[in-house]
Design an enzyme around this catalytic site. Structure first.
Site: not given
Ligand code: DX5
Ligand code: ZN
Length: 223
Positions: A8, A31, A33, A35, A64, A66, A135, A173, A175
């Site tokens: 990501s 990946h 993100d 937002m 992705h 969001m 998630m 996705d 942690g």
């Molecule tokens: C969080 C994102 C993830 C994020 C994951 O809302 O969708 O893709 O980048 O980051 P890590 O791997 O650090 O948890």
């Molecule tokens: Zn993501």
């Protein structure tokens, strides 16, 4: 089922995205993100950046979304050349139409679920999707702690997918790192998003390899 790693770029240096993409040539996907400060309390990037990134890297983009209105925006990301476009079940008001549009524009269509959203009510949508994303943190930020409470849902999602022919990819996705990836594999995931675990490492490509080999090991039956 082959293991795939999707670093990501949320955890990358946004001022050097082309270099950061080039730092993980062994990744299956990048990946991205998106937002919008509404669906999640954070703001990242949108279409112009995805269009630019598409030209800057040969690695396919795993976008992705969001955002509050994925039905309006998802097709544009497919048109921009994303290899996969994920919309959230909680946000889409017309998922069948939107998922079909994504596919008709040549991208893989994916449906995402927040930790508290059940997958079962969406079973009839499985023929419309190429990937299901669970998630494993509340969406919005990188670097959060992996939520073990999602693991039972991951197992149930794997069982549902197998009942529907087993072709749909199952992505996790949030942690995901060398301490948690094994649990995800055992529960049935096959596509792994990792932000901090890749871009927080001194050698991001080596971190991708480490995640891949650990996940692949966990797939093998213990002798
Ligand atoms: C969080 C994102 C993830 C994020 C994951 O809302 O969708 O893709 O980048 O980051 P890590 O791997 O650090 O948890
Ligand atoms: Zn993501």
């Amino acid at each position: 089922m082959a293991v795939q790693i999707s670093p990501s770029i949320l955890a990358a240096d946004f001022a050097r995205l082309a270099d950061e993409a080039a730092a993980v040539p062994n990744a299956d996907w990048l990946h991205v993100d998106v937002m919008d400060y509404h669906f999640v309390p954070n703001l990242t990037l949108g279409l112009p950046v995805v269009e630019a990134l598409r030209k800057a890297t040969p690695t396919p983009l795993d976008v992705h979304l969001m955002i509050d209105d994925p039905d309006r925006w998802a097709p544009s990301y497919a048109e921009a050349g994303a290899g996969s476009v994920t919309i959230h079940a909680e946000a889409s008001k017309a998922p069948v139409r939107t998922l079909r549009q994504i596919r008709s524009l040549g991208a893989r269509a994916a449906l995402a679920f927040n930790p508290a959203t059940a997958v079962e009510p969406y079973e009839d949508l499985l023929p419309e999707i190429d990937m299901l994303l669970l998630m494993t943190v509340e969406p919005g930020f990188g670097g959060q702690k992996f939520l073990d409470m999602v693991l039972p849902k991951l197992r149930r999602a794997r069982a549902l997918i197998e009942r529907h022919g087993g072709q749909i990819w199952l992505q996790v996705d949030g942690g995901v790192d060398t301490g948690t990836i094994e649990r995800c594999v055992v529960a049935g995931a096959d596509v792994f998003v990792a932000g901090s675990a890749v871009y927080g490492a001194s050698d991001p490509a080596q971190a991708v390899d480490a995640l891949r080999s650990q996940a692949t090991q966990a797939l093998r039956p213990k002798s």
